[in-house]
Design a protein around this motif. Structure first.
Motif, mmCIF file in Angstrom:
data_model
loop_
_atom_site.group_PDB
_atom_site.id
_atom_site.type_symbol
_atom_site.label_atom_id
_atom_site.label_comp_id
_atom_site.label_asym_id
_atom_site.label_seq_id
_atom_site.Cartn_x
_atom_site.Cartn_y
_atom_site.Cartn_z
ATOM 1 N N ARG A 177 -14.644 -17.610 39.754
ATOM 2 C CA ARG A 177 -13.710 -17.574 38.616
ATOM 3 C C ARG A 177 -12.024 -18.624 38.865
ATOM 4 O O ARG A 177 -12.010 -19.074 37.942
ATOM 5 C CB ARG A 177 -13.311 -16.668 39.171
ATOM 6 C CG ARG A 177 -13.868 -15.324 38.739
ATOM 7 C CD ARG A 177 -13.606 -13.774 38.400
ATOM 8 N NE ARG A 177 -13.925 -13.855 39.627
ATOM 9 C CZ ARG A 177 -14.624 -12.951 40.103
ATOM 10 N NH1 ARG A 177 -15.979 -13.060 39.780
ATOM 11 N NH2 ARG A 177 -14.729 -12.583 41.689
ATOM 12 N N THR A 179 -11.941 -21.431 39.783
ATOM 13 C CA THR A 179 -13.045 -23.377 39.171
ATOM 14 C C THR A 179 -12.570 -22.978 37.572
ATOM 15 O O THR A 179 -12.271 -23.932 36.672
ATOM 16 C CB THR A 179 -13.924 -23.784 39.545
ATOM 17 O OG1 THR A 179 -13.582 -23.941 41.038
ATOM 18 C CG2 THR A 179 -14.166 -24.819 39.197
ATOM 19 N N GLU A 180 -13.217 -21.911 37.596
ATOM 20 C CA GLU A 180 -13.468 -21.397 35.713
ATOM 21 C C GLU A 180 -12.332 -21.289 35.037
ATOM 22 O O GLU A 180 -12.171 -21.968 34.000
ATOM 23 C CB GLU A 180 -14.197 -20.545 35.374
ATOM 24 C CG GLU A 180 -15.143 -20.497 35.738
ATOM 25 C CD GLU A 180 -16.643 -19.177 35.516
ATOM 26 O OE1 GLU A 180 -17.508 -19.591 36.547
ATOM 27 O OE2 GLU A 180 -16.269 -18.407 35.597
ATOM 28 N N HIS A 181 -11.457 -20.615 35.702
ATOM 29 C CA HIS A 181 -9.887 -20.793 35.732
ATOM 30 C C HIS A 181 -9.403 -22.128 34.852
ATOM 31 O O HIS A 181 -8.501 -22.518 34.155
ATOM 32 C CB HIS A 181 -9.192 -20.042 35.904
ATOM 33 C CG HIS A 181 -7.208 -19.579 35.987
ATOM 34 N ND1 HIS A 181 -7.519 -18.764 34.650
ATOM 35 C CD2 HIS A 181 -6.744 -20.795 35.770
ATOM 36 C CE1 HIS A 181 -6.034 -19.011 35.042
ATOM 37 N NE2 HIS A 181 -5.280 -20.128 34.929
ATOM 38 N N LEU A 183 -10.802 -25.027 34.582
ATOM 39 C CA LEU A 183 -11.842 -25.849 33.287
ATOM 40 C C LEU A 183 -11.685 -25.230 32.244
ATOM 41 O O LEU A 183 -11.475 -25.858 30.758
ATOM 42 C CB LEU A 183 -12.948 -25.038 33.472
ATOM 43 C CG LEU A 183 -13.932 -26.072 34.593
ATOM 44 C CD1 LEU A 183 -15.329 -25.653 34.995
ATOM 45 C CD2 LEU A 183 -13.365 -27.686 34.422
ATOM 46 N N ASP A 184 -11.284 -23.481 31.475
ATOM 47 C CA ASP A 184 -10.815 -23.284 31.304
ATOM 48 C C ASP A 184 -9.661 -23.450 30.185
ATOM 49 O O ASP A 184 -8.843 -23.478 28.766
ATOM 50 C CB ASP A 184 -10.760 -21.612 30.809
ATOM 51 C CG ASP A 184 -11.982 -20.858 31.132
ATOM 52 O OD1 ASP A 184 -13.131 -21.468 30.457
ATOM 53 O OD2 ASP A 184 -11.838 -19.643 31.457
ATOM 54 N N ARG A 185 -8.393 -23.996 31.188
ATOM 55 C CA ARG A 185 -7.282 -24.460 30.649
ATOM 56 C C ARG A 185 -7.560 -26.505 30.242
ATOM 57 O O ARG A 185 -6.740 -27.361 30.494
ATOM 58 C CB ARG A 185 -6.340 -25.129 31.356
ATOM 59 C CG ARG A 185 -5.318 -23.321 31.853
ATOM 60 C CD ARG A 185 -5.154 -22.112 32.554
ATOM 61 N NE ARG A 185 -4.835 -21.331 32.523
ATOM 62 C CZ ARG A 185 -5.839 -20.193 32.536
ATOM 63 N NH1 ARG A 185 -7.328 -19.954 31.764
ATOM 64 N NH2 ARG A 185 -5.869 -18.998 31.613
ATOM 65 N N GLY A 186 -8.464 -26.633 30.116
ATOM 66 C CA GLY A 186 -9.069 -27.804 29.307
ATOM 67 C C GLY A 186 -9.288 -29.156 30.933
ATOM 68 O O GLY A 186 -9.235 -30.473 31.006
ATOM 69 N N ARG A 188 -11.123 -31.440 33.616
ATOM 70 C CA ARG A 188 -12.051 -31.809 33.548
ATOM 71 C C ARG A 188 -12.869 -32.445 34.726
ATOM 72 O O ARG A 188 -13.368 -32.709 35.402
ATOM 73 C CB ARG A 188 -12.905 -32.528 32.514
ATOM 74 C CG ARG A 188 -13.155 -32.109 31.408
ATOM 75 C CD ARG A 188 -14.383 -30.860 31.389
ATOM 76 N NE ARG A 188 -14.316 -29.957 30.194
ATOM 77 C CZ ARG A 188 -14.192 -29.064 30.166
ATOM 78 N NH1 ARG A 188 -13.153 -28.840 30.807
ATOM 79 N NH2 ARG A 188 -14.231 -28.143 28.969
ATOM 80 N N ALA A 212 -18.948 -23.696 39.586
ATOM 81 C CA ALA A 212 -18.690 -23.300 38.102
ATOM 82 C C ALA A 212 -19.070 -25.063 37.401
ATOM 83 O O ALA A 212 -18.896 -25.021 36.128
ATOM 84 C CB ALA A 212 -17.317 -22.986 38.390
ATOM 85 N N ALA A 216 -20.686 -25.671 34.204
ATOM 86 C CA ALA A 216 -19.336 -26.895 32.635
ATOM 87 C C ALA A 216 -20.555 -27.969 32.055
ATOM 88 O O ALA A 216 -19.728 -28.576 31.505
ATOM 89 C CB ALA A 216 -18.700 -26.473 33.411
#
Length: 336
Positions: A177, A179-181, A183-186, A188, A212, A216
């Motif tokens: 979660r 790492t996803e946080h 990634l969700d903010r752009g 990469r 994660a 992605a």
């Protein structure tokens, strides 16, 4: 012809008739605490049905309780006393033992002398049970665990060893979660500062990061390892910047190393979160006072200590509880 004396039933037979473990039967027989009402009644019923008569000597031995439990920390002593994580664990464990009228005995077992004293303590049954924390793969303290007949619970699973009883946090899920946080903010080009890879917690948090990234459609970067201290986080971050100058996100496996990463980024002239976003793990007090305040994964550290001690109390009482995994969640602040 004389009658053959009738064989006296054994405690093992009482336990089998009652459907409980031998230790539970013994504690129920001796009116020890931490035995459920149902088990206590089942043992009493079995005693009546079998005509069991307790052996006075065995009964005296069974009731010899020390009234204390050991918290064994296998990590290096200076790091332990500098890390607020362990202070919170001790507070939680102490509260649970106090509820059960058991004293907490702290044992440091990183060095040979500490391990020898621990082995002697457990062999002499100087405590009623023990909790183990910060145990690494192939740690010599595991030999002591294998030898003891006392109840043992692990606070956090050790790498390469499968304990019967443990309390742990959802390390892989929390890292995923985190790492996803990012990634969700752009972000990469997300790198990871890992803990020592001979610990289960580090491996699980690294696994969550990798999952994660792969989900992605991104290639995970090889982690840089620290030792959960702030200086090691700064050193790891500097190495990652040199190896991956285009990094735009960092997941650090604990808040101390994340604080070190923030320091290294500031020294390299990188703005947080403008250039590089940072997420830690633990939600220690330091996460609120870093500049900027640290987005992190909250794990219930005090509950980890509390539930580990509660599980040990139940084992001492003759119960056989199931392992427990505590939930984790992301706490968003300014760093990501």
């Amino acid at each position: 012809m004389r009658d053959v004396p009738r064989r006296q039933p054994t405690l093992d037979e009482v336990a089998e008739r009652a459907g409980v473990s031998r230790s539970a039967a013994s504690r129920a027989l001796n009116n020890a605490p931490h035995v459920s009402r149902d088990k206590r009644e089942a043992v009493r019923r079995a005693i009546r049905e079998l005509g069991y008569v307790p052996n006075p000597t065995a009964r005296a031995l069974a009731t010899r309780q020390r009234g204390s439990a050991a918290l064994v920390i296998a990590g290096e002593t200076p790091a332990i006393f500098a890390d607020p994580f362990f202070a919170k664990v001790i507070v939680g464990a102490s509260a649970a033992l106090e509820e059960a009228d058991l004293h907490l005995m702290l044992c440091l077992a990183a060095a040979d002398r500490g391990r020898r004293r621990l082995a002697e303590l457990l062999r002499a049954r100087g405590v009623d049970g023990a909790m183990f924390m910060a145990v690494r793969e192939n740690d010599p303290v595991l030999d002591i665990v294998r030898e003891t007949e006392l109840p043992v619970v692990f606070g956090g699973r050790p790498a390469g060893f499968e304990p019967s009883w443990y309390v742990d946090a959802d390390n892989a899920g929390g890292a995923r979660r985190a790492t996803e946080h990012l990634l969700d903010r752009g972000r990469r080009r997300v790198v990871m500062i890992c803990g020592p890879l001979d610990t289960h917690v580090s491996r699980e948090r690294h696994r969550g990061y990798r999952e994660a990234m792969i989900l992605a459609g991104l290639e995970p970067f090889g982690p840089e390892s620290g030792d959960f201290t702030e200086p090691s986080g700064a050193t790891a971050m500097a190495a990652l910047l040199e190896r991956h100058p285009g990094v735009d996100g960092v997941f650090a496996a604990n808040d101390n190393m994340a604080a070190g990463a923030l320091r290294a980024l500031r020294g390299a002239g990188r703005a947080v979160p403008g250039d590089v976003a940072v997420v830690g793990f633990d939600d220690l007090d330091i996460a609120r006072i870093t500049e900027p305040p640290l987005t992190t994964v909250h794990q219930p550290i005090e509950s980890l200590g509390h539930e580990t001690a509660r599980m040990l109390v139940r084992l001492i009482g003759g119960e056989e509880p199931s392992p427990l995994i505590l939930p984790t969640r992301v706490v968003a602040r300014s760093s990501a």
